[in-house]
Write a protein that holds these residues in place. Structure first.
Motif, PDB file in Angstrom:
ATOM      1  N   MET A 105     -39.025 -42.267  22.173  1.00 19.46           N
ATOM      2  CA  MET A 105     -38.564 -43.597  22.571  1.00 19.46           C
ATOM      3  C   MET A 105     -37.773 -44.261  21.448  1.00 19.46           C
ATOM      4  O   MET A 105     -36.723 -44.869  21.669  1.00 19.46           O
ATOM      5  CB  MET A 105     -39.757 -44.475  22.961  1.00 19.46           C
ATOM      6  N   VAL A 106     -38.294 -44.140  20.242  1.00 19.74           N
ATOM      7  CA  VAL A 106     -37.610 -44.711  19.076  1.00 19.74           C
ATOM      8  C   VAL A 106     -36.283 -43.994  18.849  1.00 19.74           C
ATOM      9  O   VAL A 106     -35.255 -44.627  18.580  1.00 19.74           O
ATOM     10  CB  VAL A 106     -38.505 -44.613  17.825  1.00 19.74           C
ATOM     11  N   ASN A 107     -36.297 -42.666  18.968  1.00 19.83           N
ATOM     12  CA  ASN A 107     -35.066 -41.898  18.769  1.00 19.83           C
ATOM     13  C   ASN A 107     -33.980 -42.317  19.761  1.00 19.83           C
ATOM     14  O   ASN A 107     -32.811 -42.477  19.396  1.00 19.83           O
ATOM     15  CB  ASN A 107     -35.348 -40.406  18.929  1.00 19.83           C
ATOM     16  N   MET A 108     -34.363 -42.505  21.028  1.00 17.47           N
ATOM     17  CA  MET A 108     -33.380 -42.872  22.046  1.00 17.47           C
ATOM     18  C   MET A 108     -32.840 -44.277  21.810  1.00 17.47           C
ATOM     19  O   MET A 108     -31.635 -44.521  21.938  1.00 17.47           O
ATOM     20  CB  MET A 108     -33.985 -42.736  23.440  1.00 17.47           C
ATOM     21  N   GLY A 109     -33.719 -45.204  21.447  1.00 19.27           N
ATOM     22  CA  GLY A 109     -33.253 -46.551  21.149  1.00 19.27           C
ATOM     23  C   GLY A 109     -32.312 -46.569  19.961  1.00 19.27           C
ATOM     24  O   GLY A 109     -31.282 -47.261  19.974  1.00 19.27           O
ATOM     25  N   PHE A 110     -32.639 -45.775  18.950  1.00 20.08           N
ATOM     26  CA  PHE A 110     -31.790 -45.703  17.765  1.00 20.08           C
ATOM     27  C   PHE A 110     -30.411 -45.159  18.107  1.00 20.08           C
ATOM     28  O   PHE A 110     -29.388 -45.690  17.647  1.00 20.08           O
ATOM     29  CB  PHE A 110     -32.440 -44.824  16.692  1.00 20.08           C
ATOM     30  N   VAL A 111     -30.369 -44.101  18.895  1.00 19.16           N
ATOM     31  CA  VAL A 111     -29.089 -43.484  19.238  1.00 19.16           C
ATOM     32  C   VAL A 111     -28.156 -44.488  19.909  1.00 19.16           C
ATOM     33  O   VAL A 111     -26.965 -44.568  19.584  1.00 19.16           O
ATOM     34  CB  VAL A 111     -29.307 -42.245  20.133  1.00 19.16           C
ATOM     35  N   VAL A 112     -28.678 -45.262  20.838  1.00 15.42           N
ATOM     36  CA  VAL A 112     -27.847 -46.253  21.527  1.00 15.42           C
ATOM     37  C   VAL A 112     -27.260 -47.257  20.538  1.00 15.42           C
ATOM     38  O   VAL A 112     -26.054 -47.534  20.535  1.00 15.42           O
ATOM     39  CB  VAL A 112     -28.658 -46.983  22.619  1.00 15.42           C
ATOM     40  N   LEU A 113     -28.113 -47.815  19.684  1.00 14.44           N
ATOM     41  CA  LEU A 113     -27.659 -48.831  18.734  1.00 14.44           C
ATOM     42  C   LEU A 113     -26.711 -48.245  17.691  1.00 14.44           C
ATOM     43  O   LEU A 113     -25.713 -48.874  17.311  1.00 14.44           O
ATOM     44  CB  LEU A 113     -28.864 -49.485  18.058  1.00 14.44           C
ATOM     45  N   ALA A 114     -27.008 -47.044  17.217  1.00 18.59           N
ATOM     46  CA  ALA A 114     -26.167 -46.412  16.205  1.00 18.59           C
ATOM     47  C   ALA A 114     -24.805 -46.021  16.772  1.00 18.59           C
ATOM     48  O   ALA A 114     -23.774 -46.176  16.111  1.00 18.59           O
ATOM     49  CB  ALA A 114     -26.869 -45.192  15.617  1.00 18.59           C
ATOM     50  N   MET A 115     -24.787 -45.522  18.010  1.00 15.77           N
ATOM     51  CA  MET A 115     -23.514 -45.192  18.647  1.00 15.77           C
ATOM     52  C   MET A 115     -22.676 -46.453  18.853  1.00 15.77           C
ATOM     53  O   MET A 115     -21.453 -46.427  18.701  1.00 15.77           O
ATOM     54  CB  MET A 115     -23.745 -44.468  19.973  1.00 15.77           C
ATOM     55  N   ASN A 116     -23.317 -47.544  19.180  1.00 14.50           N
ATOM     56  CA  ASN A 116     -22.600 -48.805  19.345  1.00 14.50           C
ATOM     57  C   ASN A 116     -21.961 -49.251  18.031  1.00 14.50           C
ATOM     58  O   ASN A 116     -20.907 -49.888  18.026  1.00 14.50           O
ATOM     59  CB  ASN A 116     -23.550 -49.889  19.853  1.00 14.50           C
ATOM     60  N   ALA A 117     -22.598 -48.869  16.896  1.00 16.00           N
ATOM     61  CA  ALA A 117     -22.050 -49.208  15.578  1.00 16.00           C
ATOM     62  C   ALA A 117     -20.963 -48.240  15.140  1.00 16.00           C
ATOM     63  O   ALA A 117     -20.174 -48.553  14.245  1.00 16.00           O
ATOM     64  CB  ALA A 117     -23.174 -49.230  14.548  1.00 16.00           C
ATOM     65  N   GLY A 118     -20.916 -47.042  15.769  1.00 14.40           N
ATOM     66  CA  GLY A 118     -19.877 -46.081  15.408  1.00 14.40           C
ATOM     67  C   GLY A 118     -20.347 -44.678  15.130  1.00 14.40           C
ATOM     68  O   GLY A 118     -19.532 -43.792  14.830  1.00 14.40           O
ATOM     69  N   LEU A 119     -21.657 -44.413  15.224  1.00 12.62           N
ATOM     70  CA  LEU A 119     -22.149 -43.048  15.057  1.00 12.62           C
ATOM     71  C   LEU A 119     -21.493 -42.146  16.095  1.00 12.62           C
ATOM     72  O   LEU A 119     -21.547 -42.433  17.289  1.00 12.62           O
ATOM     73  CB  LEU A 119     -23.669 -43.017  15.247  1.00 12.62           C
ATOM     74  N   ASP A 120     -20.873 -41.055  15.648  1.00 12.29           N
ATOM     75  CA  ASP A 120     -20.205 -40.165  16.605  1.00 12.29           C
ATOM     76  C   ASP A 120     -20.515 -38.698  16.347  1.00 12.29           C
ATOM     77  O   ASP A 120     -19.846 -37.802  16.844  1.00 12.29           O
ATOM     78  CB  ASP A 120     -18.686 -40.396  16.589  1.00 12.29           C
ATOM     79  N   SER A 121     -21.544 -38.461  15.553  1.00 12.97           N
ATOM     80  CA  SER A 121     -21.988 -37.115  15.225  1.00 12.97           C
ATOM     81  C   SER A 121     -23.478 -37.218  14.953  1.00 12.97           C
ATOM     82  O   SER A 121     -23.937 -38.217  14.403  1.00 12.97           O
ATOM     83  CB  SER A 121     -21.237 -36.609  13.980  1.00 12.97           C
ATOM     84  N   ALA A 122     -24.264 -36.212  15.357  1.00 13.18           N
ATOM     85  CA  ALA A 122     -25.704 -36.325  15.147  1.00 13.18           C
ATOM     86  C   ALA A 122     -26.356 -34.952  15.092  1.00 13.18           C
ATOM     87  O   ALA A 122     -25.948 -34.025  15.791  1.00 13.18           O
ATOM     88  CB  ALA A 122     -26.339 -37.156  16.258  1.00 13.18           C
ATOM     89  N   ILE A 123     -27.371 -34.858  14.244  1.00 15.11           N
ATOM     90  CA  ILE A 123     -28.181 -33.653  14.138  1.00 15.11           C
ATOM     91  C   ILE A 123     -29.444 -33.906  14.945  1.00 15.11           C
ATOM     92  O   ILE A 123     -30.229 -34.816  14.620  1.00 15.11           O
ATOM     93  CB  ILE A 123     -28.521 -33.361  12.660  1.00 15.11           C
ATOM     94  N   LEU A 124     -29.625 -33.132  16.010  1.00 14.25           N
ATOM     95  CA  LEU A 124     -30.748 -33.398  16.914  1.00 14.25           C
ATOM     96  C   LEU A 124     -31.090 -32.167  17.737  1.00 14.25           C
ATOM     97  O   LEU A 124     -30.443 -31.122  17.629  1.00 14.25           O
ATOM     98  CB  LEU A 124     -30.408 -34.590  17.824  1.00 14.25           C
ATOM     99  N   ASP A 125     -32.128 -32.322  18.549  1.00 18.42           N
ATOM    100  CA  ASP A 125     -32.542 -31.255  19.450  1.00 18.42           C
ATOM    101  C   ASP A 125     -31.758 -31.386  20.756  1.00 18.42           C
ATOM    102  O   ASP A 125     -32.050 -32.261  21.574  1.00 18.42           O
ATOM    103  CB  ASP A 125     -34.051 -31.364  19.718  1.00 18.42           C
TER     104      ASP A 125
END
Length: 268
Positions: free
Chosen positions: A208-228
């Motif tokens: 749940m925390v990971n999914m919430g983080f992804v949304v907020l980080a992508m909104n800030a500009g995250l466009d690459s991620a190391i994940l499952d």
């Protein structure tokens, strides 16, 4: 979103067991399922003792390349290992990672400068992990001086703003998102990446925390991620967020991922 599949890592107990037992089929399967999930890079990290790290990296990389043409992310805290592991790869991939600690950046950038390899760079230095957004951006500025010196196009860089545990943070992810925004303001073609699961260490229901983080980080500009990439809920959130941000024309990527079973029903 550029997805870097994290599942072939000797720090994961099941992978460590496969490495010890030389279970080639287990490693091949991890490569196949991540490729099926649509990753752009497959991270390969041995996480074994120094004396056998390079030979283990070669064994893992060879197995991955037997079953997929997806580029490799060579992953080690030892830049010498990363540089040597590049030689085992059939095509340019991702150098994971480098920082301003010691002479790491000179060694890494010398290895990739005249190639098509991309590179993850952490925003820490000999002074350790910067505690403020300003200090991390100062490290970023110093890093980009080196990027220019080695004539590396910013689009080949994946900047890791250092994602830390949420449970030890005083202001949530504000510092990280501030850093992401400032980086993207300065260099529109540069990538910002990070290990998504770092944010949820020591918390219950981590997904749940990971999914919430992804949304907020992508909104800030995250466009690459190391994940499952086999986490279908997380992948669904990523595709949905791209569409909501206007980065997916007519939602075609979202619809396509659903049809392919990346987060929707698996085709029979």
């Amino acid at each position: 979103m550029i997805i870097i599949g994290e599942k072939i890592n000797g720090a994961i107990p099941s992978v460590a067991k496969a490495i010890v037992e030389k279970d080639a089929d287990f490693i091949r399967n991890l490569a196949k399922i991540q490729t099926a999930a649509g990753v752009q890079f497959i991270d390969v990290c041995a996480s074994v003792e120094d004396s056998i790290e390079l030979e283990t990296m070669k064994w893992l990389i060879d197995l991955v390349q037997e079953v997929t043409e997806t580029p490799i992310a060579v992953d080690s805290p030892n830049v010498h290992i990363c540089a040597e592991a590049m030689k085992f790869c059939n095509k340019p991939g991702l150098f994971n990672s480098v920082s301003l600690e010691g002479d790491k950046i000179e060694l890494a950038f010398s290895a990739i400068a005249d190639t098509e390899w991309e590179c993850v760079a952490l925003l820490n230095s000999d002074k350790g992990i910067p505690k403020t957004a300003k200090d991390r951006l100062d490290v970023f500025a110093d890093l980009m001086v080196k990027v220019k010196e080695y004539n590396i196009d910013p689009s080949r860089m994946h900047i890791d703003p250092l994602i830390e545990m949420l449970c030890t943070s005083e202001d949530g992810i504000k510092m990280v998102t501030d850093v992401i925004r400032k980086i993207k303001e300065q260099y529109q073609t540069i990538h910002v990446t990070g290990a998504v699961s770092n944010i949820s260490f020591n918390l219950p229901v981590r997904k749940m925390v990971n999914m919430g983080f992804v949304v907020l980080a992508m909104n800030a500009g995250l466009d690459s991620a190391i994940l499952d990439p086999t986490n279908r809920d997380l992948m669904g959130i990523i595709f949905a967020t791209e569409a909501l941000l206007g980065d997916d024309e007519y939602c075609m990527e979202y619809i396509g991922a659903y049809r392919e079973g990346i987060f929707g029903p698996v085709k029979k």
